[in-house]
Design an enzyme around this catalytic site. Structure first.
Site, PDB file in Angstrom:
ATOM      1  N   GLY A  53       0.831  -1.203   0.000  1.00 45.19           N
ATOM      2  CA  GLY A  53       0.000   0.000   0.000  1.00 45.19           C
ATOM      3  C   GLY A  53       0.859   1.242   0.000  1.00 45.19           C
ATOM      4  O   GLY A  53       2.052   1.183   0.309  1.00 45.19           O
ATOM      5  N   CYS A  80       5.165  -6.325   1.678  1.00 40.00           N
ATOM      6  CA  CYS A  80       5.540  -4.913   1.747  1.00 40.00           C
ATOM      7  C   CYS A  80       4.799  -4.228   2.905  1.00 40.00           C
ATOM      8  O   CYS A  80       5.085  -4.507   4.060  1.00 40.00           O
ATOM      9  CB  CYS A  80       5.281  -4.230   0.407  1.00 40.00           C
ATOM     10  SG  CYS A  80       6.112  -2.628   0.235  1.00 40.00           S
ATOM     11  N   TYR A  81       3.845  -3.355   2.620  1.00 40.79           N
ATOM     12  CA  TYR A  81       3.057  -2.740   3.694  1.00 40.79           C
ATOM     13  C   TYR A  81       2.428  -3.815   4.574  1.00 40.79           C
ATOM     14  O   TYR A  81       2.330  -3.668   5.796  1.00 40.79           O
ATOM     15  CB  TYR A  81       1.972  -1.845   3.085  1.00 40.79           C
ATOM     16  CG  TYR A  81       1.118  -1.117   4.097  1.00 40.79           C
ATOM     17  CD1 TYR A  81       1.456   0.163   4.529  1.00 40.79           C
ATOM     18  CD2 TYR A  81      -0.034  -1.704   4.618  1.00 40.79           C
ATOM     19  CE1 TYR A  81       0.671   0.836   5.457  1.00 40.79           C
ATOM     20  CE2 TYR A  81      -0.828  -1.041   5.538  1.00 40.79           C
ATOM     21  CZ  TYR A  81      -0.469   0.232   5.953  1.00 40.79           C
ATOM     22  OH  TYR A  81      -1.257   0.893   6.879  1.00 40.79           O
ATOM     23  N   HIS A 167       8.174  -7.650  -3.449  1.00 41.63           N
ATOM     24  CA  HIS A 167       6.943  -8.023  -4.143  1.00 41.63           C
ATOM     25  C   HIS A 167       7.147  -9.292  -4.971  1.00 41.63           C
ATOM     26  O   HIS A 167       7.709  -9.233  -6.072  1.00 41.63           O
ATOM     27  CB  HIS A 167       6.486  -6.880  -5.054  1.00 41.63           C
ATOM     28  CG  HIS A 167       5.986  -5.687  -4.316  1.00 41.63           C
ATOM     29  ND1 HIS A 167       4.677  -5.546  -3.925  1.00 41.63           N
ATOM     30  CD2 HIS A 167       6.638  -4.576  -3.880  1.00 41.63           C
ATOM     31  CE1 HIS A 167       4.528  -4.393  -3.292  1.00 41.63           C
ATOM     32  NE2 HIS A 167       5.700  -3.794  -3.236  1.00 41.63           N
ATOM     33  N   GLU A 169       4.893 -10.912  -6.538  1.00 36.01           N
ATOM     34  CA  GLU A 169       3.887 -10.998  -7.590  1.00 36.01           C
ATOM     35  C   GLU A 169       4.324 -10.381  -8.911  1.00 36.01           C
ATOM     36  O   GLU A 169       3.689 -10.612  -9.949  1.00 36.01           O
ATOM     37  CB  GLU A 169       2.577 -10.339  -7.134  1.00 36.01           C
ATOM     38  CG  GLU A 169       2.612  -8.828  -6.966  1.00 36.01           C
ATOM     39  CD  GLU A 169       3.091  -8.362  -5.607  1.00 36.01           C
ATOM     40  OE1 GLU A 169       2.783  -7.226  -5.234  1.00 36.01           O
ATOM     41  OE2 GLU A 169       3.783  -9.146  -4.925  1.00 36.01           O
ATOM     42  N   ASP A 225     -14.396  -6.488 -23.778  1.00 36.44           N
ATOM     43  CA  ASP A 225     -14.946  -6.404 -22.426  1.00 36.44           C
ATOM     44  C   ASP A 225     -16.475  -6.316 -22.437  1.00 36.44           C
ATOM     45  O   ASP A 225     -17.163  -7.111 -21.781  1.00 36.44           O
ATOM     46  CB  ASP A 225     -14.357  -5.205 -21.678  1.00 36.44           C
ATOM     47  CG  ASP A 225     -12.849  -5.269 -21.575  1.00 36.44           C
ATOM     48  OD1 ASP A 225     -12.304  -6.386 -21.606  1.00 36.44           O
ATOM     49  OD2 ASP A 225     -12.211  -4.209 -21.477  1.00 36.44           O
ATOM     50  N   LYS A 364      -7.644  -8.604 -18.451  1.00 35.25           N
ATOM     51  CA  LYS A 364      -8.017  -8.726 -19.855  1.00 35.25           C
ATOM     52  C   LYS A 364      -7.823 -10.148 -20.379  1.00 35.25           C
ATOM     53  O   LYS A 364      -8.669 -10.668 -21.111  1.00 35.25           O
ATOM     54  CB  LYS A 364      -7.196  -7.739 -20.693  1.00 35.25           C
ATOM     55  CG  LYS A 364      -7.493  -7.759 -22.181  1.00 35.25           C
ATOM     56  CD  LYS A 364      -8.818  -7.108 -22.515  1.00 35.25           C
ATOM     57  CE  LYS A 364      -8.710  -5.607 -22.389  1.00 35.25           C
ATOM     58  NZ  LYS A 364      -9.938  -4.921 -22.868  1.00 35.25           N
TER      59      LYS A 364
END
Length: 508
Positions: A53, A80-81, A167, A169, A225, A364
């Protein structure tokens, strides 16, 4: 169905965590940081991940997670946060502003670690933090640190809490997916048996429950979409869905005709409304990109309201909002506004219709996969992303019919040359931008003072990050020559070689 709950503390990477989890065939649910224990418990989580965050845990109004969530029994990973929040909440200490680390950093393992077991002793990871953990809670140990001595990974001896200052990810972190895999499978005990087919079944049931006996109107744009959203809702409620294609005069060359033809075999009820004169009139003289987006978003609703009145009683407005739209528009608590999207930030506060957004938690590539599962035609599923405001955000400065026509012609030439070179299908997004900049040129031995076209082509997996495409020089050369020779009012072509970040994909 087993779930992993991700507590969102406002990170731009939150949904990337969710996506990484889903890639391992584990269903993930993103909940806001202020979700109470009772809400988290509804999903009976196998594991809990607390995201990063933008705030400091030492701020007076810092984001905090319900303490009872940490005692539910499921393993918890703080990123992280999230790691700093775990440390402070459980009795450790966090220092602010002493030593910041941003970008790729090397970390070294220290001692045994369930989370990092089997990985190299040193890793290159992405750091993005200003605070650091200075004192660990009782029962915790540090399992990795940076070259500067900052704690990079922690875990408690009971094997319940785990923290990463980096991170895992993002693609910039070496073995990041392996770290997440160890947490999900070895620590949480997930089976990895969730499939997108399961998501479709659940989404259809949710739509039926949410809509009830109501009627839905959908704004079709021709993009993947809105098309997938319409096909999904059509599967759920059938004839109670009416689709409206609004031609706002901001589409690419001959695209309106192609869009209408594309839906002929999908079994959708589509009404075509030509509102191009209205949109161009309202946008006359407007140059600020945020104003453009909000004008277009507001007009869409006006047109829908008017058309819905002709249809009869309508209760819901269906939109193809996906998660990158939500993140960039900063609608979540703790998130930062980057730019408004017409189907997120451009809507009026008081709408006559309720909003239905079944795809708002998907990327997407997931939307494309679902489209194939439910029978959306390939020419729609594989269509390059196109912004809701259309060419309004690619025609920088004042929008006029003449400038739009020039942009359409240039864009058509660029796409034609990419197809001729067999490059188009391998590019995530490619388009032209008309700049409100005039330059001196020489054409036919005469001086010209005309506008500039920028070429933009990027590759991406999820629109959260993107890299510019290295188009062969010979393709760029013929494209630039054709645009200058064939498009009235343009005498210069430039190439955008900026990735995301620091830029966004669209210029506005």
């Amino acid at each position: 169905m087993e779930n992993v709950v991700i507590i969102d503390c406002g990170s731009q990477f939150t949904q990337l965590i969710a996506r990484r989890v889903r890639e391992m065939n584990i269903h993930s649910v993103v909940l806001s940081w202020d979700a109470r224990r009772e809400r988290v418990a509804e999903f009976n989580p196998k594991g809990i991940i607390i995201s990063g965050g933008p705030d400091s845990v030492n701020d007076p109004d810092a984001i905090a997670v319900d303490r009872r969530v940490l005692d539910m029994g499921a393993p918890v990973l703080g990123i992280c946060y999230g790691m700093q929040l775990l440390a402070k909440t459980l009795g450790g200490a966090v220092a602010s502003g002493e030593r910041s680390e941003y970008g790729v950093t090397r970390v070294r393992r220290s001692g045994d670690s369930r989370l990092l077991e089997g990985l190299p002793e040193e890793l290159e990871v992405l750091m993005s933090h200003g605070d650091r953990v200075t004192s660990l809670p009782e029962g915790f140990r540090a399992t990795a640190s940076t070259e500067g001595g900052v704690t990079a990974a922690t875990e408690d001896r009971a094997g319940h809490f785990f923290g990463l200052q980096f991170h895992p990810e993002v693609v910039h972190t070496e073995h990041g997916r392996d770290v997440l895999r160890r947490f999900l499978f070895d620590i949480c005990g997930c089976a990895g048996d969730w499939r997108l087919e399961d998501w479709v079944e659940g989404a259809v049931a949710d739509i039926r429950r949410q809509v009830g006996e109501g009627r839905v109107v959908c704004g079709l744009s021709g993009g993947v979409d809105s098309s997938v959203a319409a096909a999904l809702v059509n599967r759920a409620i059938g004839s109670r869905l009416t689709c409206i294609f609004v031609d706002h005069g901001l589409m690419r060359l001959n695209e309106a005709k192609h869009v209408v033809a594309s839906y002929s075999g999908m079994g959708l009820s589509v009404r075509h409304v030509d509102a191009s004169a209205l949109f161009l009139d309202r946008l006359a003289g407007v140059t600020d990109p945020e104003r453009k987006r909000r004008i277009i978003g507001g007009l869409f609703i006006d047109v829908f309201d008017a058309e819905a009145a002709k249809i009869g009683a309508v209760d819901w407005l269906l939109q193809g909002t996906i998660y990158p739209d939500v993140i960039e528009s900063g609608r979540r608590k703790g998130a930062v506004l980057i730019k408004s999207h017409h189907n997120v930030g451009g809507l009026p506060e008081h709408m006559k219709l309720r909003l239905l957004e079944p795809l708002r938690d998907l990327f997407k590539d997931e939307v494309r996969a679902i489209g194939r599962l439910i029978g959306v035609p390939e020419d729609i599923v594989d269509r390059q992303p196109f912004p809701g405001p259309g060419l309004a955000v690619r025609c920088l400065g004042e929008i006029t019919r003449e400038r739009l026509d020039a942009l359409r012609e240039a864009d058509a030439i660029f796409r034609e040359e990419l197809r001729r070179a067999k490059l188009y299908d391998g590019i995530w997004q490619s388009f032209c931008v008309l700049l409100p900049v005039r330059t001196v040129g020489v054409m036919g031995d005469s001086r010209t003072y005309s506008e500039v076209v920028a070429l933009r082509a990027v590759n991406s997996q999820d629109a959260m990050t993107a890299d510019w495409v290295r188009i062969p020089p010979e393709v760029l050369d013929v494209t630039a020559r054709r645009i200058c020779n064939e498009v009235r009012g343009v005498n210069r072509v430039v190439l955008d070689v900026t990735s995301k970040p620091p830029a966004t994909i669209e210029w506005e």
